[in-house]
Design a protein around this motif. Structure first.
Motif, PDB file in Angstrom:
ATOM      1  N   GLU A   1       0.827  -1.218   0.000  1.00  0.00           N
ATOM      2  CA  GLU A   1       0.000   0.000   0.000  1.00  0.00           C
ATOM      3  C   GLU A   1       0.859   1.264   0.000  1.00  0.00           C
ATOM      4  O   GLU A   1       0.557   2.241   0.683  1.00  0.00           O
ATOM      5  CB  GLU A   1      -0.966  -0.011   1.191  1.00  0.00           C
ATOM      6  CG  GLU A   1      -1.939  -1.194   1.149  1.00  0.00           C
ATOM      7  CD  GLU A   1      -2.940  -1.198   2.281  1.00  0.00           C
ATOM      8  OE1 GLU A   1      -2.810  -0.365   3.195  1.00  0.00           O
ATOM      9  OE2 GLU A   1      -3.869  -2.032   2.241  1.00  0.00           O
ATOM     10  N   LEU A   2       1.920   1.224  -0.815  1.00  0.00           N
ATOM     11  CA  LEU A   2       2.827   2.373  -0.925  1.00  0.00           C
ATOM     12  C   LEU A   2       2.550   3.232  -2.155  1.00  0.00           C
ATOM     13  O   LEU A   2       3.130   4.307  -2.285  1.00  0.00           O
ATOM     14  CB  LEU A   2       4.285   1.887  -0.960  1.00  0.00           C
ATOM     15  CG  LEU A   2       4.806   1.301   0.347  1.00  0.00           C
ATOM     16  CD1 LEU A   2       6.209   0.750   0.164  1.00  0.00           C
ATOM     17  CD2 LEU A   2       4.780   2.354   1.463  1.00  0.00           C
ATOM     18  N   ARG A   3       1.724   2.758  -3.053  1.00  0.00           N
ATOM     19  CA  ARG A   3       1.323   3.573  -4.202  1.00  0.00           C
ATOM     20  C   ARG A   3      -0.182   3.441  -4.378  1.00  0.00           C
ATOM     21  O   ARG A   3      -0.707   2.326  -4.459  1.00  0.00           O
ATOM     22  CB  ARG A   3       2.046   3.118  -5.489  1.00  0.00           C
ATOM     23  CG  ARG A   3       3.528   3.399  -5.509  1.00  0.00           C
ATOM     24  CD  ARG A   3       3.866   4.873  -5.522  1.00  0.00           C
ATOM     25  NE  ARG A   3       3.596   5.511  -6.795  1.00  0.00           N
ATOM     26  CZ  ARG A   3       4.508   5.653  -7.760  1.00  0.00           C
ATOM     27  NH1 ARG A   3       5.740   5.206  -7.613  1.00  0.00           N
ATOM     28  NH2 ARG A   3       4.201   6.266  -8.879  1.00  0.00           N
ATOM     29  N   ASP A   4      -0.871   4.563  -4.432  1.00  0.00           N
ATOM     30  CA  ASP A   4      -2.325   4.556  -4.547  1.00  0.00           C
ATOM     31  C   ASP A   4      -2.727   4.606  -6.009  1.00  0.00           C
ATOM     32  O   ASP A   4      -3.389   5.542  -6.462  1.00  0.00           O
ATOM     33  CB  ASP A   4      -2.911   5.743  -3.776  1.00  0.00           C
ATOM     34  CG  ASP A   4      -4.427   5.658  -3.663  1.00  0.00           C
ATOM     35  OD1 ASP A   4      -4.949   4.537  -3.774  1.00  0.00           O
ATOM     36  OD2 ASP A   4      -5.068   6.702  -3.481  1.00  0.00           O
ATOM     37  N   GLN A   5      -2.284   3.605  -6.768  1.00  0.00           N
ATOM     38  CA  GLN A   5      -2.631   3.538  -8.184  1.00  0.00           C
ATOM     39  C   GLN A   5      -2.483   2.097  -8.662  1.00  0.00           C
ATOM     40  O   GLN A   5      -1.915   1.256  -7.979  1.00  0.00           O
ATOM     41  CB  GLN A   5      -1.713   4.437  -9.017  1.00  0.00           C
ATOM     42  CG  GLN A   5      -0.263   3.966  -9.087  1.00  0.00           C
ATOM     43  CD  GLN A   5       0.622   4.887  -9.885  1.00  0.00           C
ATOM     44  OE1 GLN A   5       0.963   5.963  -9.426  1.00  0.00           O
ATOM     45  NE2 GLN A   5       1.019   4.464 -11.071  1.00  0.00           N
ATOM     46  N   GLY A   6      -3.025   1.835  -9.842  1.00  0.00           N
ATOM     47  CA  GLY A   6      -2.867   0.521 -10.446  1.00  0.00           C
ATOM     48  C   GLY A   6      -3.994  -0.433 -10.118  1.00  0.00           C
ATOM     49  O   GLY A   6      -4.680  -0.301  -9.091  1.00  0.00           O
ATOM     50  N   ILE A   7      -4.187  -1.395 -11.006  1.00  0.00           N
ATOM     51  CA  ILE A   7      -5.233  -2.403 -10.823  1.00  0.00           C
ATOM     52  C   ILE A   7      -4.620  -3.659 -10.210  1.00  0.00           C
ATOM     53  O   ILE A   7      -3.660  -4.215 -10.738  1.00  0.00           O
ATOM     54  CB  ILE A   7      -5.921  -2.723 -12.156  1.00  0.00           C
ATOM     55  CG1 ILE A   7      -6.699  -1.483 -12.631  1.00  0.00           C
ATOM     56  CG2 ILE A   7      -6.848  -3.924 -12.018  1.00  0.00           C
ATOM     57  CD1 ILE A   7      -7.359  -1.634 -13.971  1.00  0.00           C
ATOM     58  N   GLU A   8      -5.165  -4.066  -9.091  1.00  0.00           N
ATOM     59  CA  GLU A   8      -4.716  -5.272  -8.396  1.00  0.00           C
ATOM     60  C   GLU A   8      -5.754  -6.365  -8.607  1.00  0.00           C
ATOM     61  O   GLU A   8      -6.923  -6.201  -8.265  1.00  0.00           O
ATOM     62  CB  GLU A   8      -4.544  -4.984  -6.903  1.00  0.00           C
ATOM     63  CG  GLU A   8      -4.132  -6.198  -6.090  1.00  0.00           C
ATOM     64  CD  GLU A   8      -4.045  -5.903  -4.603  1.00  0.00           C
ATOM     65  OE1 GLU A   8      -3.835  -6.849  -3.828  1.00  0.00           O
ATOM     66  OE2 GLU A   8      -4.210  -4.729  -4.216  1.00  0.00           O
ATOM     67  N   ILE A   9      -5.320  -7.474  -9.179  1.00  0.00           N
ATOM     68  CA  ILE A   9      -6.234  -8.592  -9.424  1.00  0.00           C
ATOM     69  C   ILE A   9      -6.169  -9.558  -8.257  1.00  0.00           C
ATOM     70  O   ILE A   9      -5.100 -10.011  -7.851  1.00  0.00           O
ATOM     71  CB  ILE A   9      -5.880  -9.325 -10.725  1.00  0.00           C
ATOM     72  CG1 ILE A   9      -6.040  -8.385 -11.922  1.00  0.00           C
ATOM     73  CG2 ILE A   9      -6.772 -10.557 -10.903  1.00  0.00           C
ATOM     74  CD1 ILE A   9      -5.615  -8.987 -13.237  1.00  0.00           C
TER      75      ILE A   9
END
Length: 366
Positions: free
Chosen positions: A249-257
């Motif tokens: 949880e160090l970057r608040d971006q991107g899609i996590e499946i």
């Protein structure tokens, strides 16, 4: 907290987001191929790129490459200080050297003076082979301490020359040694640290070693930039790096499946559904980016979006209720849910399409 260091238009350290780096594996002198690879890495989410400057032709290419890319360009130089000087003259945003193999102190100082005049930082890159005295590789704490002290000796030398635009990396192929050396260094300096497990291997074991080493250090608040070093396509390095940052949880971006491992309750071909979804999502983002003139990928999606693809109702809206969007499988069907709340039924062949439609709606709101 580490100090701020500028690399081109980017700032690292000082509480800024942990930045993702990679390195090209093209012939740097082949400008067309190198730029093409960097652009693919930019699309994947790479924020700082490094190129090998191993001869005069590569050094001359630095300026032409830089003009055609959007992210800071780092010149990686070994053995010949003149190549570092040439790369600086060509406009490199940062120089990476191992002072121990550049030659005399006079040669190292020439590089530092050139970097100072160009107002660019220098990364001191130390590895287990850079120690000033031989230490048995089995004595991992001694190797780690030796690496840390070697790096700090160079830092003090640069400081004597009134140069403080410094980034440090102290990588080893061994995970335990790498963790120990970065811990030792973090206690003794506030210069930004670049993390990585060097020579970590192919994608399988390399991902495991990098995730453990980099992830553990980041969880302790150590590290300002990272590179996941994998044998093969460097685009995979970017994906893995972002997945490490997402997991912590160090970057608040991107899609996590999120998807379940499957068991006897699974009534759909989940592995194929997930594989097809990843492929179709990549194609969607390429089309979307081209149409709207703004780059979006799975790793650079403007918010951290959790997408769940679950094989049965047990692992569905209940266990995956933290997901923003998800589908839970039933016999030849699926239930689309948002934040754990059911929305509608979807046939297995339409799972990916239904999720992508929801993702497009989110993009349209941005």
């Amino acid at each position: 907290m580490t100090r701020n260091i500028k690399i081109g238009a980017l700032t690292i350290g000082g509480g800024n987001p942990v930045r993702v780096q990679s390195m090209t594996n093209t012939d740097t002198a082949d400008v067309r191929s190198t730029v093409a690879q960097i652009r693919r890495l930019e699309e994947a989410g790479c924020e700082i790129i490094r190129v090998a400057v191993n001869d005069a032709a590569a050094a001359r290419a630095v300026g032409r490459i830089k003009k055609q890319i959007r992210i800071p360009l780092v010149a990686d130089v070994h053995f010949d200080y003149r190549l570092a000087l040439a790369a600086i003259e060509q406009g490199a945003d940062k120089i990476r050297i191992n002072p121990g193999n550049i030659g005399s102190e006079e040669k190292v100082r020439a590089v530092i003076n050139a970097a100072k005049n160009a107002r660019i930082p220098v990364r001191i890159g130390i590895n287990a082979g850079s120690l000033k005295k031989v230490i048995a590789v089995t004595d991992k704490k001694a190797v780690a301490l030796g690496m840390a002290n070697t790096a700090l000796d160079y830092v003090r030398m640069f400081e004597r020359w009134n140069f403080t635009d410094i980034v440090i990396s102290v990588k080893a192929a061994d995970v335990v040694t790498t963790i120990e050396v970065y811990r030792a260094l973090a206690e003794k300096t506030d210069y930004p640290l670049h993390l990585g497990i060097t020579e970590s291997g192919p994608a399988g074991i390399g991902t495991v070693k990098s995730s453990i080493g980099i992830g553990l250090l980041l969880s302790e608040g150590i590290g300002d930039t990272i590179r996941v070093s994998l044998t093969g396509d460097p685009e995979r390095e970017i994906t893995t790096a972002y997945q490490i940052l997402q997991a912590l949880e160090l970057r608040d971006q991107g899609i996590e499946i999120i998807s379940c491992p499957t068991c006897g309750r699974c009534a759909v071909k989940l592995e194929k559904i997930v594989t097809d979804f990843e492929r179709d999502l990549g194609l969607f983002f390429r089309r979307y980016s081209k149409k709207h003139g703004r780059q979006v990928s799975m790793m650079t999606f403007p918010r951290h979006l959790k997408v769940a693809l679950m094989g049965c109702e047990v692992n569905g809206p209940g266990e995956a209720k933290s997901a923003d969007i998800g589908i839970a499988g039933g016999r030849n069907t699926g239930l689309l849910f948002k934040k754990g709340k059911p929305v509608m039924k979807v046939s297995p062949g339409e799972w990916g399409k239904a999720i992508i439609q929801e993702i497009e709606k989110i993009l349209e709101k941005k």
